[in-house]
Scaffold this motif. Structure first.
Motif, PDB file in Angstrom:
ATOM      1  N   LEU A   7      22.649 -62.473  -6.217  1.00  0.00           N
ATOM      2  CA  LEU A   7      22.020 -61.434  -5.379  1.00  0.00           C
ATOM      3  C   LEU A   7      21.431 -61.989  -4.092  1.00  0.00           C
ATOM      4  O   LEU A   7      21.033 -61.219  -3.217  1.00  0.00           O
ATOM      5  N   HIS A   8      21.317 -63.313  -3.978  1.00  0.00           N
ATOM      6  CA  HIS A   8      20.534 -63.880  -2.864  1.00  0.00           C
ATOM      7  C   HIS A   8      21.250 -65.083  -2.264  1.00  0.00           C
ATOM      8  O   HIS A   8      21.099 -66.214  -2.729  1.00  0.00           O
ATOM      9  N   CYS A   9      22.081 -64.795  -1.261  1.00  0.00           N
ATOM     10  CA  CYS A   9      22.729 -65.878  -0.513  1.00  0.00           C
ATOM     11  C   CYS A   9      22.888 -65.420   0.930  1.00  0.00           C
ATOM     12  O   CYS A   9      23.452 -64.353   1.196  1.00  0.00           O
ATOM     13  N   HIS A  10      22.377 -66.217   1.849  1.00  0.00           N
ATOM     14  CA  HIS A  10      22.489 -65.909   3.285  1.00  0.00           C
ATOM     15  C   HIS A  10      23.861 -66.379   3.738  1.00  0.00           C
ATOM     16  O   HIS A  10      24.169 -67.579   3.627  1.00  0.00           O
ATOM     17  N   ILE A  11      24.687 -65.475   4.244  1.00  0.00           N
ATOM     18  CA  ILE A  11      26.079 -65.860   4.499  1.00  0.00           C
ATOM     19  C   ILE A  11      26.176 -66.962   5.554  1.00  0.00           C
ATOM     20  O   ILE A  11      26.974 -67.892   5.408  1.00  0.00           O
ATOM     21  N   VAL A 185      12.823 -58.269  -0.349  1.00  0.00           N
ATOM     22  CA  VAL A 185      12.140 -58.971   0.733  1.00  0.00           C
ATOM     23  C   VAL A 185      11.753 -60.360   0.253  1.00  0.00           C
ATOM     24  O   VAL A 185      11.372 -60.540  -0.903  1.00  0.00           O
ATOM     25  N   HIS A 186      11.906 -61.351   1.159  1.00  0.00           N
ATOM     26  CA  HIS A 186      11.450 -62.707   0.845  1.00  0.00           C
ATOM     27  C   HIS A 186       9.917 -62.708   0.803  1.00  0.00           C
ATOM     28  O   HIS A 186       9.267 -62.290   1.768  1.00  0.00           O
ATOM     29  N   ALA A 187       9.365 -63.211  -0.290  1.00  0.00           N
ATOM     30  CA  ALA A 187       7.906 -63.362  -0.398  1.00  0.00           C
ATOM     31  C   ALA A 187       7.599 -64.346  -1.519  1.00  0.00           C
ATOM     32  O   ALA A 187       8.379 -64.477  -2.465  1.00  0.00           O
ATOM     33  N   GLY A 209      12.805 -61.649  -2.975  1.00  0.00           N
ATOM     34  CA  GLY A 209      13.482 -62.923  -2.727  1.00  0.00           C
ATOM     35  C   GLY A 209      12.512 -64.045  -3.018  1.00  0.00           C
ATOM     36  O   GLY A 209      11.456 -64.128  -2.392  1.00  0.00           O
ATOM     37  N   HIS A 210      12.837 -64.873  -3.989  1.00  0.00           N
ATOM     38  CA  HIS A 210      11.965 -65.951  -4.504  1.00  0.00           C
ATOM     39  C   HIS A 210      10.876 -65.327  -5.383  1.00  0.00           C
ATOM     40  O   HIS A 210      11.111 -65.112  -6.543  1.00  0.00           O
ATOM     41  N   GLY A 211       9.697 -65.065  -4.822  1.00  0.00           N
ATOM     42  CA  GLY A 211       8.629 -64.444  -5.618  1.00  0.00           C
ATOM     43  C   GLY A 211       7.970 -65.402  -6.596  1.00  0.00           C
ATOM     44  O   GLY A 211       7.046 -65.030  -7.321  1.00  0.00           O
ATOM     45  N   SER A 266      21.688 -69.145  -5.071  1.00  0.00           N
ATOM     46  CA  SER A 266      21.833 -70.437  -4.368  1.00  0.00           C
ATOM     47  C   SER A 266      21.210 -70.447  -2.977  1.00  0.00           C
ATOM     48  O   SER A 266      21.123 -71.515  -2.363  1.00  0.00           O
ATOM     49  N   ASP A 267      20.818 -69.299  -2.429  1.00  0.00           N
ATOM     50  CA  ASP A 267      20.070 -69.182  -1.160  1.00  0.00           C
ATOM     51  C   ASP A 267      20.914 -69.615   0.050  1.00  0.00           C
ATOM     52  O   ASP A 267      21.447 -68.751   0.751  1.00  0.00           O
ATOM     53  N   ASP A 268      21.007 -70.911   0.309  1.00  0.00           N
ATOM     54  CA  ASP A 268      21.811 -71.449   1.431  1.00  0.00           C
ATOM     55  C   ASP A 268      22.531 -72.684   0.887  1.00  0.00           C
ATOM     56  O   ASP A 268      22.121 -73.825   1.165  1.00  0.00           O
TER      57      ASP A 268
HETATM   58 ZN    ZN Z   1      16.662 -66.689   1.111  1.00  0.00          ZN
END
Ligand code: ZN
Ligand code: ADE
Length: 326
Positions: A7-11, A185-187, A209-211, A266-268
């Motif tokens: 759900l969380h990967c910045h292209i 939202v990233h927080a 995002g993260h949390g 995996s985020d980035d």
């Molecule tokens: Zn991120």
């Protein structure tokens, strides 16, 4: 192999050093300040964001972006993923000279190509960049709504969490939520539990995002559990960016024990020398999660995915039956 979902990967953050080098050669750009010996180079969160921006600036045409998304989703599918949401940043495309619509269409085309080749399902979460300011994030929200791209199903915010006040972003999130987009939202990555609480109060996301720094406040952890908010946890990113000193200090097991709904992401990936498959392997090796627990995490991701109910039902059924070839 357990079926996976992300759900969380910045292209832009998923571009491999090899691909970025090829782009740099194409555009005659020197990358030695952020790419050395075939790997990204940065030393803290601020320099990471700068390297991210530099890599992004080398994707300039529709075909550049289509290839980026196609490559990334195809590699995910090879690692056993059945679903992928990518965070996209129209601001980065505009800075590279491509219109937001052309950028979004191109990424959608890449997702469709990967689906045709591998069967992986994909959706797009348009993200605003917090340190570009509230007006820019509001613009991103308006674009996410107006673009009417069938794969754009969510809205989020990334970037420098220490910048600005979360209240300044309320309007952007209201615009996206009222139009029916999923909200994340990233927080609680660079800032502590207060940032997670403020995001819940003012931006009303179903996912964070993260949390992970919610762990600093047991009452807040209880609230996350009670409200069923899903955490997009990115363990390797957290260790590499020094949010926690080591895996033994990472709160994922405690959050799960408290009843929080968590996913693995995996985020980035190349910035942190990771992949979605590596995140699942890390969860097994460092947090003691067995295949049943990992399958449960994939199920949580699909339950929290920003998809229509027919697609969710189909993905859940695929997860039930899935034995991905090793
Ligand atoms: Zn991120
Ligand atoms: N880990 C991260 N946190 C905030 N913004 C980001 N943009 C790309 N990766 C990010």
């Amino acid at each position: 192999m357990v079926a996976k979902a992300e759900l969380h990967c910045h292209i832009e953050g998923a571009a491999s050093p090899d691909l970025v080098l090829a782009q740099a050669r194409k555009y005659g750009v020197d990358t030695s300040n952020f790419l050395r010996d075939g790997a990204y180079h940065w030393y803290d969160f601020t320099s990471f964001l700068a390297a991210y921006d530099e890599a992004a600036s080398l994707f300039r045409t529709e075909e550049d972006y289509a290839l980026l998304a196609e490559d990334y989703l195809t590699s995910l599918a090879k690692d056993g993923a059945i679903y992928s949401e990518i965070f996209i940043s129209p601001d980065h495309a505009e800075r590279a000279g491509l219109s937001r619509m052309a950028y979004t269409n191109a990424l959608g085309e890449g997702i469709e190509r990967a689906r045709a080749a591998t069967g992986i399902e994909g959706r797009i979460v348009v993200t605003g960049v917090r340190h570009f300011g509230a007006v820019s994030v509001e613009d991103a929200a308006r674009f996410a709504v107006a673009c009417e791209h069938p794969l754009v199903t969510g809205f989020g915010m990334a970037g420098e969490e220490r910048f600005g006040n979360v209240r300044d972003y309320e309007t952007a999130f209201d615009i996206a939520r009222e139009a029916g987009l999923g909200i994340t939202v990233h927080a609680g990555e660079l800032v502590g539990w207060e940032s997670v609480e403020a995001a819940l109060n003012h931006l009303r996301p179903t996912r964070i995002g993260h949390g992970v720094r919610a762990i600093e406040n047991p009452d807040l952890v209880r609230r996350l559990v009670d409200e069923g908010v899903v955490l997009e946890v990115c363990p390797v990113s957290n260790i590499v960016l020094k949010v926690f000193p080591d895996y033994a200090s990472h709160p994922l097991p405690q959050l799960m024990a408290a009843g929080c709904r968590v996913t693995l992401n995996s985020d980035d990936p190349p910035h942190f020398h990771t992949s979605l498959a590596h995140e699942y392997a890390v969860a097994k090796a460092h947090f003691g999660l067995d295949d049943t627990a990992l399958r449960g995490i994939t199920q949580t991701a699909i339950e929290a995915a920003f998809v229509d109910e027919a697609t969710r039902t189909r993905l859940l059924a695929a997860l039930g039956h899935k034995t991905v070839a090793q």
